[in-house]
Design a protein around this motif. Sequence first.
Motif, PDB file in Angstrom:
ATOM      1  N   LEU A  86       0.822  -1.212   0.000  1.00  0.00           N
ATOM      2  CA  LEU A  86       0.000   0.000   0.000  1.00  0.00           C
ATOM      3  C   LEU A  86       0.858   1.265   0.000  1.00  0.00           C
ATOM      4  O   LEU A  86       0.540   2.234  -0.693  1.00  0.00           O
ATOM      5  CB  LEU A  86      -0.953  -0.004   1.197  1.00  0.00           C
ATOM      6  CG  LEU A  86      -2.087  -1.023   1.122  1.00  0.00           C
ATOM      7  CD1 LEU A  86      -2.905  -1.004   2.405  1.00  0.00           C
ATOM      8  CD2 LEU A  86      -2.964  -0.786  -0.087  1.00  0.00           C
ATOM      9  N   VAL A  87       1.947   1.259   0.749  1.00  0.00           N
ATOM     10  CA  VAL A  87       2.853   2.416   0.751  1.00  0.00           C
ATOM     11  C   VAL A  87       3.481   2.597  -0.626  1.00  0.00           C
ATOM     12  O   VAL A  87       3.562   3.718  -1.138  1.00  0.00           O
ATOM     13  CB  VAL A  87       3.943   2.257   1.840  1.00  0.00           C
ATOM     14  CG1 VAL A  87       5.049   3.275   1.671  1.00  0.00           C
ATOM     15  CG2 VAL A  87       3.328   2.374   3.221  1.00  0.00           C
ATOM     16  N   ILE A  88       3.893   1.505  -1.250  1.00  0.00           N
ATOM     17  CA  ILE A  88       4.492   1.590  -2.587  1.00  0.00           C
ATOM     18  C   ILE A  88       3.467   2.091  -3.599  1.00  0.00           C
ATOM     19  O   ILE A  88       3.790   2.919  -4.466  1.00  0.00           O
ATOM     20  CB  ILE A  88       5.079   0.230  -3.001  1.00  0.00           C
ATOM     21  CG1 ILE A  88       6.320  -0.061  -2.157  1.00  0.00           C
ATOM     22  CG2 ILE A  88       5.430   0.204  -4.481  1.00  0.00           C
ATOM     23  CD1 ILE A  88       6.899  -1.437  -2.354  1.00  0.00           C
ATOM     24  N   TRP A 117       9.065   5.171  -9.384  1.00  0.00           N
ATOM     25  CA  TRP A 117      10.001   4.060  -9.474  1.00  0.00           C
ATOM     26  C   TRP A 117       9.700   2.928  -8.490  1.00  0.00           C
ATOM     27  O   TRP A 117       9.845   1.757  -8.869  1.00  0.00           O
ATOM     28  CB  TRP A 117      11.438   4.560  -9.286  1.00  0.00           C
ATOM     29  CG  TRP A 117      11.941   5.215 -10.533  1.00  0.00           C
ATOM     30  CD1 TRP A 117      11.969   6.547 -10.792  1.00  0.00           C
ATOM     31  CD2 TRP A 117      12.433   4.568 -11.699  1.00  0.00           C
ATOM     32  NE1 TRP A 117      12.455   6.765 -12.051  1.00  0.00           N
ATOM     33  CE2 TRP A 117      12.762   5.564 -12.621  1.00  0.00           C
ATOM     34  CE3 TRP A 117      12.636   3.240 -12.042  1.00  0.00           C
ATOM     35  CZ2 TRP A 117      13.273   5.271 -13.872  1.00  0.00           C
ATOM     36  CZ3 TRP A 117      13.159   2.956 -13.282  1.00  0.00           C
ATOM     37  CH2 TRP A 117      13.467   3.968 -14.190  1.00  0.00           C
ATOM     38  N   PRO A 118       9.300   3.230  -7.252  1.00  0.00           N
ATOM     39  CA  PRO A 118       8.960   2.101  -6.372  1.00  0.00           C
ATOM     40  C   PRO A 118       7.820   1.252  -6.933  1.00  0.00           C
ATOM     41  O   PRO A 118       7.847   0.021  -6.854  1.00  0.00           O
ATOM     42  CB  PRO A 118       8.553   2.772  -5.056  1.00  0.00           C
ATOM     43  CG  PRO A 118       9.249   4.078  -5.075  1.00  0.00           C
ATOM     44  CD  PRO A 118       9.288   4.493  -6.505  1.00  0.00           C
ATOM     45  N   TYR A 119       6.834   1.899  -7.518  1.00  0.00           N
ATOM     46  CA  TYR A 119       5.707   1.168  -8.116  1.00  0.00           C
ATOM     47  C   TYR A 119       6.182   0.330  -9.305  1.00  0.00           C
ATOM     48  O   TYR A 119       5.805  -0.832  -9.450  1.00  0.00           O
ATOM     49  CB  TYR A 119       4.619   2.143  -8.549  1.00  0.00           C
ATOM     50  CG  TYR A 119       3.499   1.481  -9.297  1.00  0.00           C
ATOM     51  CD1 TYR A 119       2.562   0.706  -8.632  1.00  0.00           C
ATOM     52  CD2 TYR A 119       3.386   1.603 -10.676  1.00  0.00           C
ATOM     53  CE1 TYR A 119       1.541   0.070  -9.318  1.00  0.00           C
ATOM     54  CE2 TYR A 119       2.380   0.985 -11.364  1.00  0.00           C
ATOM     55  CZ  TYR A 119       1.449   0.222 -10.682  1.00  0.00           C
ATOM     56  OH  TYR A 119       0.454  -0.402 -11.375  1.00  0.00           O
ATOM     57  N   GLU A 120       7.008   0.931 -10.150  1.00  0.00           N
ATOM     58  CA  GLU A 120       7.526   0.195 -11.310  1.00  0.00           C
ATOM     59  C   GLU A 120       8.361  -1.004 -10.871  1.00  0.00           C
ATOM     60  O   GLU A 120       8.310  -2.068 -11.491  1.00  0.00           O
ATOM     61  CB  GLU A 120       8.359   1.122 -12.204  1.00  0.00           C
ATOM     62  CG  GLU A 120       7.558   2.213 -12.871  1.00  0.00           C
ATOM     63  CD  GLU A 120       6.567   1.683 -13.888  1.00  0.00           C
ATOM     64  OE1 GLU A 120       6.760   0.562 -14.405  1.00  0.00           O
ATOM     65  OE2 GLU A 120       5.590   2.383 -14.169  1.00  0.00           O
ATOM     66  N   ALA A 121       9.145  -0.843  -9.804  1.00  0.00           N
ATOM     67  CA  ALA A 121       9.944  -1.959  -9.293  1.00  0.00           C
ATOM     68  C   ALA A 121       9.034  -3.067  -8.758  1.00  0.00           C
ATOM     69  O   ALA A 121       9.310  -4.257  -8.966  1.00  0.00           O
ATOM     70  CB  ALA A 121      10.893  -1.466  -8.202  1.00  0.00           C
ATOM     71  N   LEU A 122       7.960  -2.696  -8.082  1.00  0.00           N
ATOM     72  CA  LEU A 122       7.008  -3.686  -7.568  1.00  0.00           C
ATOM     73  C   LEU A 122       6.347  -4.453  -8.714  1.00  0.00           C
ATOM     74  O   LEU A 122       6.242  -5.683  -8.676  1.00  0.00           O
ATOM     75  CB  LEU A 122       5.949  -3.008  -6.701  1.00  0.00           C
ATOM     76  CG  LEU A 122       4.866  -3.925  -6.132  1.00  0.00           C
ATOM     77  CD1 LEU A 122       5.466  -4.878  -5.109  1.00  0.00           C
ATOM     78  CD2 LEU A 122       3.756  -3.091  -5.507  1.00  0.00           C
ATOM     79  N   VAL A 123       5.928  -3.738  -9.745  1.00  0.00           N
ATOM     80  CA  VAL A 123       5.309  -4.391 -10.907  1.00  0.00           C
ATOM     81  C   VAL A 123       6.320  -5.295 -11.609  1.00  0.00           C
ATOM     82  O   VAL A 123       6.006  -6.420 -11.998  1.00  0.00           O
ATOM     83  CB  VAL A 123       4.733  -3.343 -11.878  1.00  0.00           C
ATOM     84  CG1 VAL A 123       4.324  -3.974 -13.196  1.00  0.00           C
ATOM     85  CG2 VAL A 123       3.563  -2.626 -11.242  1.00  0.00           C
ATOM     86  N   GLY A 124       7.557  -4.818 -11.739  1.00  0.00           N
ATOM     87  CA  GLY A 124       8.604  -5.631 -12.368  1.00  0.00           C
ATOM     88  C   GLY A 124       8.893  -6.897 -11.586  1.00  0.00           C
ATOM     89  O   GLY A 124       9.017  -7.984 -12.166  1.00  0.00           O
ATOM     90  N   LEU A 125       8.980  -6.771 -10.268  1.00  0.00           N
ATOM     91  CA  LEU A 125       9.225  -7.941  -9.426  1.00  0.00           C
ATOM     92  C   LEU A 125       8.069  -8.937  -9.526  1.00  0.00           C
ATOM     93  O   LEU A 125       8.287 -10.150  -9.670  1.00  0.00           O
ATOM     94  CB  LEU A 125       9.432  -7.513  -7.979  1.00  0.00           C
ATOM     95  CG  LEU A 125       9.642  -8.644  -6.979  1.00  0.00           C
ATOM     96  CD1 LEU A 125      10.942  -9.384  -7.272  1.00  0.00           C
ATOM     97  CD2 LEU A 125       9.641  -8.100  -5.562  1.00  0.00           C
ATOM     98  N   ALA A 126       6.853  -8.431  -9.473  1.00  0.00           N
ATOM     99  CA  ALA A 126       5.688  -9.315  -9.579  1.00  0.00           C
ATOM    100  C   ALA A 126       5.652 -10.009 -10.938  1.00  0.00           C
ATOM    101  O   ALA A 126       5.309 -11.205 -11.031  1.00  0.00           O
ATOM    102  CB  ALA A 126       4.406  -8.517  -9.352  1.00  0.00           C
ATOM    103  N   THR A 127       6.022  -9.301 -12.000  1.00  0.00           N
ATOM    104  CA  THR A 127       6.022  -9.882 -13.338  1.00  0.00           C
ATOM    105  C   THR A 127       7.087 -10.968 -13.473  1.00  0.00           C
ATOM    106  O   THR A 127       6.835 -12.033 -14.045  1.00  0.00           O
ATOM    107  CB  THR A 127       6.243  -8.789 -14.396  1.00  0.00           C
ATOM    108  OG1 THR A 127       5.295  -7.751 -14.194  1.00  0.00           O
ATOM    109  CG2 THR A 127       6.098  -9.331 -15.794  1.00  0.00           C
ATOM    110  N   VAL A 128       8.271 -10.710 -12.936  1.00  0.00           N
ATOM    111  CA  VAL A 128       9.341 -11.710 -12.988  1.00  0.00           C
ATOM    112  C   VAL A 128       8.954 -12.955 -12.186  1.00  0.00           C
ATOM    113  O   VAL A 128       9.155 -14.082 -12.642  1.00  0.00           O
ATOM    114  CB  VAL A 128      10.672 -11.103 -12.489  1.00  0.00           C
ATOM    115  CG1 VAL A 128      11.705 -12.173 -12.223  1.00  0.00           C
ATOM    116  CG2 VAL A 128      11.208 -10.104 -13.501  1.00  0.00           C
ATOM    117  N   LEU A 129       8.389 -12.764 -11.005  1.00  0.00           N
ATOM    118  CA  LEU A 129       7.970 -13.909 -10.199  1.00  0.00           C
ATOM    119  C   LEU A 129       6.866 -14.705 -10.894  1.00  0.00           C
ATOM    120  O   LEU A 129       6.872 -15.940 -10.874  1.00  0.00           O
ATOM    121  CB  LEU A 129       7.500 -13.445  -8.822  1.00  0.00           C
ATOM    122  CG  LEU A 129       8.589 -12.925  -7.891  1.00  0.00           C
ATOM    123  CD1 LEU A 129       7.980 -12.374  -6.612  1.00  0.00           C
ATOM    124  CD2 LEU A 129       9.598 -14.008  -7.587  1.00  0.00           C
TER     125      LEU A 129
END
Length: 82
Positions: A17-19, A25-37
């Motif tokens: 929720l904070v992200i 960039w924090p949001y993009e990193a979260l989306v990128g991590l979720a996509t890779v996983l």
Amino acid sequence: MLKTRVISAVVLLPIVLVILYLGGWPYEALVGLATVLAGYEYVQMLARRGYELHTWLVMALIIAWEIGELWPAGDPWVPMVL
């Protein structure tokens, strides 16, 4: 099993929720991590069914896609980089 999921949800929900609130960039990193996983999990599911995929290739394509999404629209360098 359910106890572990509930504990991880209680711990991770405030962080997510904070992200989401911060965006950028924090949001993009979260989306990128979720996509890779998700891509890794997909490769593992297919491997259990007998399909052979190169994990490194799937991860490289996902990362290239995410980098392409970060580039501004119409930037002439995107085709050269990707």
